[in-house]
Design a protein around this motif. Structure first.
Motif, PDB file in Angstrom:
ATOM      1  N   ASN A 222       2.094  11.981  16.538  1.00 55.70           N
ATOM      2  CA  ASN A 222       1.621  12.167  15.162  1.00 55.70           C
ATOM      3  C   ASN A 222       3.024  12.313  14.065  1.00 55.70           C
ATOM      4  N   ASP A 223       3.820  13.303  14.667  1.00 55.40           N
ATOM      5  CA  ASP A 223       5.281  13.362  13.862  1.00 55.40           C
ATOM      6  C   ASP A 223       5.660  12.029  13.747  1.00 55.40           C
ATOM      7  N   PHE A 224       5.860  11.366  14.773  1.00 53.08           N
ATOM      8  CA  PHE A 224       6.454  10.224  14.628  1.00 53.08           C
ATOM      9  C   PHE A 224       6.006   9.024  13.687  1.00 53.08           C
ATOM     10  N   TYR A 225       4.702   9.126  13.717  1.00 53.01           N
ATOM     11  CA  TYR A 225       3.968   8.072  12.844  1.00 53.01           C
ATOM     12  C   TYR A 225       3.904   8.612  11.301  1.00 53.01           C
ATOM     13  N   GLU A 226       3.994   9.984  11.201  1.00 50.09           N
ATOM     14  CA  GLU A 226       4.379  10.385   9.783  1.00 50.09           C
ATOM     15  C   GLU A 226       5.717  10.363   9.107  1.00 50.09           C
ATOM     16  N   LYS A 227       6.512  10.656  10.076  1.00 47.78           N
ATOM     17  CA  LYS A 227       7.936  10.396   9.613  1.00 47.78           C
ATOM     18  C   LYS A 227       8.296   9.031   9.416  1.00 47.78           C
ATOM     19  N   PHE A 228       8.080   8.138  10.326  1.00 46.20           N
ATOM     20  CA  PHE A 228       8.107   6.589  10.111  1.00 46.20           C
ATOM     21  C   PHE A 228       7.491   5.939   9.201  1.00 46.20           C
ATOM     22  N   ARG A 229       6.111   6.544   8.592  1.00 46.27           N
ATOM     23  CA  ARG A 229       5.158   5.985   7.829  1.00 46.27           C
ATOM     24  C   ARG A 229       4.676   4.748   8.297  1.00 46.27           C
ATOM     25  N   ILE A 230       4.505   4.518   9.618  1.00 45.73           N
ATOM     26  CA  ILE A 230       4.008   3.403  10.122  1.00 45.73           C
ATOM     27  C   ILE A 230       2.729   3.703  11.046  1.00 45.73           C
ATOM     28  N   SER A 231       1.921   2.673  11.423  1.00 48.66           N
ATOM     29  CA  SER A 231       0.703   3.088  12.555  1.00 48.66           C
ATOM     30  C   SER A 231       0.918   2.197  13.656  1.00 48.66           C
ATOM     31  N   ALA A 232       0.067   2.301  14.627  1.00 48.18           N
ATOM     32  CA  ALA A 232       0.195   1.859  15.772  1.00 48.18           C
ATOM     33  C   ALA A 232       0.451   0.193  15.855  1.00 48.18           C
ATOM     34  N   ASN A 233      -0.415  -0.487  14.899  1.00 49.25           N
ATOM     35  CA  ASN A 233      -0.423  -1.746  14.465  1.00 49.25           C
ATOM     36  C   ASN A 233       0.889  -2.131  13.961  1.00 49.25           C
ATOM     37  N   ASP A 234       1.449  -1.380  13.130  1.00 48.81           N
ATOM     38  CA  ASP A 234       3.005  -1.523  12.582  1.00 48.81           C
ATOM     39  C   ASP A 234       4.071  -1.710  13.621  1.00 48.81           C
ATOM     40  N   VAL A 235       3.776  -0.751  14.585  1.00 47.03           N
ATOM     41  CA  VAL A 235       4.625  -0.831  15.729  1.00 47.03           C
ATOM     42  C   VAL A 235       4.683  -2.030  16.488  1.00 47.03           C
ATOM     43  N   MET A 236       3.491  -2.481  16.761  1.00 49.42           N
ATOM     44  CA  MET A 236       3.310  -3.844  17.326  1.00 49.42           C
ATOM     45  C   MET A 236       3.872  -4.930  16.287  1.00 49.42           C
ATOM     46  N   GLU A 237       3.867  -4.994  15.433  1.00 48.23           N
ATOM     47  CA  GLU A 237       4.320  -6.088  14.515  1.00 48.23           C
ATOM     48  C   GLU A 237       5.920  -5.948  14.730  1.00 48.23           C
ATOM     49  N   SER A 238       6.372  -4.783  14.243  1.00 53.17           N
ATOM     50  CA  SER A 238       7.760  -4.540  14.447  1.00 53.17           C
ATOM     51  C   SER A 238       8.546  -5.037  15.779  1.00 53.17           C
TER      52      SER A 238
END
Length: 282
Positions: A166-182
């Motif tokens: 949760n801290d990771f998603y909040e600090k990077f301001r991304i979602s699980a779908n954004d991770v896959m896209e990146s």
């Protein structure tokens, strides 16, 4: 005056050097002929460097870079740089930069831990053995990219601690779908993966993070360092990950009977010293 450049996949360090003294030092984005065309490299260099770098009368440009492992890739870099600087260019790998920067003219095992990882046995003149790095998909053990890959895989599968995720998603301001896209659809996924290693550095008190980091570093020793005659040569490290996690890296090295005295963030000081010797390069 000489221009020495050392480039990983994430950033390039440029130093205008007069004798042993740095006249000006600049950092730009990383260059890699595996991911960029000749035109893209030329554009990056021209837009990233101050105009002073193109106006100075240079005796030689020494460029060391990630991806410069074959003549084809070296020629891509060389052609791009000649077009910008109009002066003789010598292009070599970032691995030779590490070896020369860490050992100058002494023999030893040079290791890189940064966005990616690599290693070699250097005889004081040339690299005589290299365990293939493999890249962030097939190798790069110990690197920031692989550490990021390990964490994201655990995060996506619900294995990593929920609070950390949760801290990771909040600090990077991304979602699980954004991770896959990146990772799968955007340029330089290894850079994205490596940035996560800096996030994890703030959570070393977590058993999960500590064990993942030490496991990643052990893999580097087992799958790379141990493939050399490592007990009979000095071993030195360079790179952002090695430098950031120096204390833990030393502890892991001790498990293999290795005492690390030298861990540098960048090979540039050693490269300046090497080229000041005016050695006829091989």
């Amino acid at each position: 005056m000489k221009l020495i450049a050392e480039s990983g996949s994430t950033r390039t360090e440029w130093a205008l050097v007069e004798d042993c003294h740095i006249v000006q030092r600049v950092f730009t984005e990383g260059l890699n002929p595996y991911f960029q065309t000749r035109r893209e490299i030329s554009r990056s260099v021209r837009l990233g460097l101050p105009e002073l770098f193109f106006k100075k009368k240079l005796e030689q440009v020494y460029y060391y870079g990630a991806g410069c492992t074959t003549n084809e890739k070296k020629n891509i870099l060389g052609a791009s740089l000649v077009a910008q600087f109009k002066t003789p260019i010598q292009v070599e790998s970032d691995l030779l930069a590490a070896a020369r920067g860490l050992f100058q003219c002494e023999a030893g095992i040079a290791c890189i831990l940064g966005t990616g990882s690599n290693s070699c046995l250097y005889d004081g003149k040339i690299i005589i053995k290299n365990v293939r790095a493999g890249g962030y998909i097939l190798g790069d053990e110990g690197s920031g990219a692989v550490l990021g890959k390990m964490f994201l895989s655990d995060a996506l599968k619900g294995i990593a601690p929920k609070e950390l995720v949760n801290d990771f998603y909040e600090k990077f301001r991304i979602s699980a779908n954004d991770v896959m896209e990146s990772v799968y659809n955007r340029p330089f996924p290894n850079r994205f993966l490596s940035t996560i290693s800096y996030f994890l550095a703030d959570y070393l008190d977590s058993d999960y993070v500590y064990h993942m980091l030490t496991g990643n570093l052990r893999n580097f020793f087992v799958r790379n360092v141990c493939q050399y005659d490592y007990q009979n040569y000095p071993i030195r490290f360079v790179g952002s990950v090695a430098y950031s996690y120096a204390d833990i890296l030393r502890d892991v090295a001790e498990e293999f009977g290795v005492t690390l005295e030298t861990i540098e963030e960048t090979p540039m000081p050693g490269l300046i010293e090497f080229h000041a010797l005016n050695i006829e390069e091989v």
